[in-house]
Design a protein around this motif. Structure first.
Motif, PDB file in Angstrom:
ATOM      1  N   LYS A 217       0.899  -0.975  -0.030  1.00 50.96           N
ATOM      2  CA  LYS A 217      -0.146   0.226  -0.177  1.00 50.96           C
ATOM      3  C   LYS A 217       0.939   1.180   0.060  1.00 50.96           C
ATOM      4  O   LYS A 217       1.935   1.149   0.631  1.00 50.96           O
ATOM      5  N   PRO A 218       0.311   2.342  -0.870  1.00 53.48           N
ATOM      6  CA  PRO A 218       1.172   3.593  -0.670  1.00 53.48           C
ATOM      7  C   PRO A 218       0.851   4.525   0.498  1.00 53.48           C
ATOM      8  O   PRO A 218       1.610   5.529   0.189  1.00 53.48           O
ATOM      9  N   TYR A 219       0.310   4.390   1.372  1.00 57.12           N
ATOM     10  CA  TYR A 219       0.125   5.150   2.393  1.00 57.12           C
ATOM     11  C   TYR A 219       1.249   5.723   3.037  1.00 57.12           C
ATOM     12  O   TYR A 219       1.293   6.968   3.258  1.00 57.12           O
ATOM     13  N   CYS A 220       2.230   4.849   3.300  1.00 60.58           N
ATOM     14  CA  CYS A 220       3.511   5.699   4.023  1.00 60.58           C
ATOM     15  C   CYS A 220       4.141   6.532   3.000  1.00 60.58           C
ATOM     16  O   CYS A 220       4.756   7.909   3.526  1.00 60.58           O
ATOM     17  N   ALA A 221       4.254   6.078   1.783  1.00 62.64           N
ATOM     18  CA  ALA A 221       4.932   6.999   0.824  1.00 62.64           C
ATOM     19  C   ALA A 221       4.153   8.395   0.535  1.00 62.64           C
ATOM     20  O   ALA A 221       4.741   9.471   0.519  1.00 62.64           O
ATOM     21  N   ILE A 222       3.004   8.198   0.678  1.00 63.60           N
ATOM     22  CA  ILE A 222       2.029   9.446   0.452  1.00 63.60           C
ATOM     23  C   ILE A 222       2.142  10.335   1.630  1.00 63.60           C
ATOM     24  O   ILE A 222       2.060  11.451   1.523  1.00 63.60           O
ATOM     25  N   PHE A 223       2.300   9.880   2.785  1.00 67.48           N
ATOM     26  CA  PHE A 223       2.512  10.649   4.031  1.00 67.48           C
ATOM     27  C   PHE A 223       3.789  11.405   3.984  1.00 67.48           C
ATOM     28  O   PHE A 223       3.923  12.700   4.322  1.00 67.48           O
TER      29      PHE A 223
END
Length: 135
Positions: A83-89
């Protein structure tokens, strides 16, 4: 699992900050501040930034772009999920820092455009992290 994601974001942001610090340090070596100019002397520092050649400003944008890419890569590798959530954050934090920097310093329009686009390079970093591992 949540702790890993927190460390992923922290790791991505730390790597991004180190890259920005190193790129700006190299930039200051190439284009040193004049005698008497310090970060504390805000007006003198603003004048120094305004008078920097375009090449110095391009180096700053390169630093932001490389930092964003690296943050996306590192945060994804540490998180170990797809999932891209960490990168987005990480990208959101970088975007906030760039906006803060650009509002405090005299920055030309082209730098605003490139600077606001740079944090989106977390996505290619995220994608590359996925292709380089079996996350």
């Amino acid at each position: 699992m949540m702790l890993r994601k927190i460390f992923a974001v922290i790791g991505g942001i730390v790597v991004a900050n180190l890259i920005i610090f190193l790129v700006e340090a190299v930039n200051r070596m190439i284009y040193p501040m004049p005698d008497g100019v310090t970060y504390e002397k805000v007006e003198a520092f603003k004048k120094y930034v305004q008078e920097l050649p375009v090449e110095a400003k391009v180096i700053v944008i390169f630093g932001y772009a490389f930092a964003a890419f690296s943050a996306g890569f590192v945060s994804t590798r540490i998180a170990k999920d797809r999932k891209p959530y960490c990168a987005i954050f990480c990208g959101a934090v970088l975007l906030s820092v760039i906006i803060l920097n650009f509002t405090m310093l005299p920055t030309p329009t082209w730098m605003w455009i490139c600077g606001l686009a740079a944090p989106f390079l977390v996505f290619p970093g995220y994608k590359m992290a996925l292709t380089k591992s079996t996350v």
